[in-house]
Design a protein around this motif. Sequence first.
Motif, PDB file in Angstrom:
ATOM      1  N   ALA A  72     -42.900  56.828  -4.670  1.00  0.00           N
ATOM      2  CA  ALA A  72     -41.511  57.196  -4.397  1.00  0.00           C
ATOM      3  C   ALA A  72     -40.847  57.756  -5.652  1.00  0.00           C
ATOM      4  CB  ALA A  72     -40.742  55.988  -3.886  1.00  0.00           C
ATOM      5  N   ALA A  73     -41.100  57.104  -6.791  1.00  0.00           N
ATOM      6  CA  ALA A  73     -40.499  57.567  -8.043  1.00  0.00           C
ATOM      7  C   ALA A  73     -41.056  58.942  -8.420  1.00  0.00           C
ATOM      8  CB  ALA A  73     -40.768  56.565  -9.152  1.00  0.00           C
ATOM      9  N   PRO A  79     -30.185  46.398  -0.581  1.00  0.00           N
ATOM     10  CA  PRO A  79     -31.088  47.488  -0.979  1.00  0.00           C
ATOM     11  C   PRO A  79     -30.468  48.856  -0.771  1.00  0.00           C
ATOM     12  CG  PRO A  79     -31.740  46.644   1.154  1.00  0.00           C
ATOM     13  CD  PRO A  79     -30.627  45.752   0.683  1.00  0.00           C
ATOM     14  N   TRP A  80     -30.895  49.800  -1.629  1.00  0.00           N
ATOM     15  CA  TRP A  80     -30.410  51.170  -1.567  1.00  0.00           C
ATOM     16  C   TRP A  80     -31.493  52.093  -1.015  1.00  0.00           C
ATOM     17  CZ3 TRP A  80     -27.678  51.839  -6.992  1.00  0.00           C
ATOM     18  CH2 TRP A  80     -26.476  51.110  -6.991  1.00  0.00           C
ATOM     19  N   THR A  81     -31.056  53.153  -0.365  1.00  0.00           N
ATOM     20  CA  THR A  81     -31.947  54.172   0.171  1.00  0.00           C
ATOM     21  C   THR A  81     -31.445  55.542  -0.263  1.00  0.00           C
ATOM     22  OG1 THR A  81     -30.698  54.521   2.213  1.00  0.00           O
ATOM     23  CG2 THR A  81     -32.308  52.715   2.202  1.00  0.00           C
ATOM     24  N   ASP A  82     -32.104  56.595   0.224  1.00  0.00           N
ATOM     25  CA  ASP A  82     -31.653  57.956  -0.064  1.00  0.00           C
ATOM     26  C   ASP A  82     -30.252  58.215   0.471  1.00  0.00           C
ATOM     27  OD1 ASP A  82     -34.022  58.474  -1.303  1.00  0.00           O
ATOM     28  OD2 ASP A  82     -34.816  59.844   0.214  1.00  0.00           O
ATOM     29  N   PRO A 119     -31.396  55.049  -6.295  1.00  0.00           N
ATOM     30  CA  PRO A 119     -32.136  53.828  -5.954  1.00  0.00           C
ATOM     31  C   PRO A 119     -33.119  53.398  -7.029  1.00  0.00           C
ATOM     32  CG  PRO A 119     -32.049  55.307  -4.074  1.00  0.00           C
ATOM     33  CD  PRO A 119     -31.557  56.080  -5.259  1.00  0.00           C
ATOM     34  N   LEU A 120     -33.673  54.359  -7.811  1.00  0.00           N
ATOM     35  CA  LEU A 120     -34.571  53.994  -8.903  1.00  0.00           C
ATOM     36  C   LEU A 120     -33.809  53.313 -10.039  1.00  0.00           C
ATOM     37  CD1 LEU A 120     -36.805  57.215  -9.149  1.00  0.00           C
ATOM     38  CD2 LEU A 120     -37.293  55.099  -7.901  1.00  0.00           C
ATOM     39  N   ILE A 121     -32.611  53.803 -10.320  1.00  0.00           N
ATOM     40  CA  ILE A 121     -31.791  53.199 -11.378  1.00  0.00           C
ATOM     41  C   ILE A 121     -31.409  51.775 -10.988  1.00  0.00           C
ATOM     42  CG2 ILE A 121     -29.553  53.351 -12.556  1.00  0.00           C
ATOM     43  CD1 ILE A 121     -29.817  56.415 -12.362  1.00  0.00           C
ATOM     44  N   GLY A 122     -31.020  51.559  -9.749  1.00  0.00           N
ATOM     45  CA  GLY A 122     -30.676  50.220  -9.269  1.00  0.00           C
ATOM     46  C   GLY A 122     -29.232  49.844  -9.572  1.00  0.00           C
TER      47      GLY A 122
END
Length: 453
Positions: A344-345, A391-394, A437-440
């Motif tokens: 994903a990343a 949780p986060w998504t696109d 979402p990668l950063i969080g």
Amino acid sequence: MTDVPTSTPIITRFAPSPTGLLHVGNVRTALVCWLAARATGGRFLLRLDDTDTERGSAEFAAAIEQDLRWLGLHWDGFARQSDRTDRYRDALDRLKAAGRLYPCYETAEELELKRKSLLARGLPPLYDRAALALTDADRARLEGEGHRPYWRFRMADAPVEWDDRVRGRVHFNGRDISDPVLVREDGRPLYHIGSVVDDIDMGITLVVRGEDHVANTAMHIQLAEALGATPPDYAHLSLIADAEGHGLSKRIGSLSLRSLREEGIEPMAVTSLLAKLGTSDPIEPRLALGDLVAEFDFAKFSRTIPRFDPAELERLNGRILHETPFAAVRDRLAALGLGAIDEAAWSVLRPNLQRLDDTAGWWQVVTGPVTPVVADADLLSAAAGLLPPEPWTDATWGEWTAAVRDRTGVKGKPLFLTLRLALTGLDHGPELRGLLPLIGRDRALARLSGPAA
């Protein structure tokens, strides 16, 4: 990769001298040889012309093999000319017996004077065959004085013609080609005899090389016929120029395969470009050599001089990385210390890469620390208060920025750029809908607060 024959299987070879590093010019020849063989279900041989002991080295020989493996151009057979000198001596003896090889005694200085004299008179600098007029007594006297002969192949006064895969019908006459030297004064056989004998013994059916060898080919055809063999077919490629149309000779050091590899260029960027230079096909990124095999056809090559533009190679390199699947780079990322990056990343980061090692910089943007740029503290404070729970998504980026817009009235570039500067410290980069979402949430909240985070 599965080879799908499209015609009679071709047996071809790449025969570099290990006197330097491979560069884009001779690698293009190797690639075309390899593609021609694979496109017909044939064989590609690697043959090292390593008889020049003064300039050649084992290190350069090893580098040639390393470069070809890096490109994926694996060979089906291997030979060194230094192991085959007995075969060359046998062939030379046959030529002597047939009256096609004769001894000469001129010094290098004498030959140069003859050459200059002919040029001054507007004549081609062909050897005058003065050595053929020497008697046995003359030769004995010269050798008694310490002169050692070198040996020339006597060209026949006859037409030499062939259908070239690139140039079409080619015509020469043997009388217009200077008798080539096949053996030095020290007894060592030179390139011409080794190349022809090897091609005969190894069953080579197609020789691919630069157009600067066209006259050599006429001589090689006569030499092969003098040895009782049928010459192979030939394809002479136009030599590559730089982006301004000048020869590559002065720049060749910076265009070695080793330098390109060390600069982070992908092997498929090199092959995608070189396979199409001088052809009617557009230059587009390809992810596998099999794609280039399927598209290969000598009919696509023209005689125009192709231009090698490093900027085009750079663009191709980025485009190839943008399309490269995660499985193809997983191990390489781990070797760069980026084993934490998952599929994903990779999908988020790869559209912004020019080199694979650029990934480290963008992963630093994800994991921190970064120095946020605070362009509007009030806007960032409001945005921090509206960060949704994980949780986060696109979809999170769009939902969050819509909420910030509704709360503050700020929209468009003033909103998006302000958030990007705070979250990444940069005014450009991967799309934030994927990056956020990668950063969080924890890192995002800290960066929206202003200090380095």
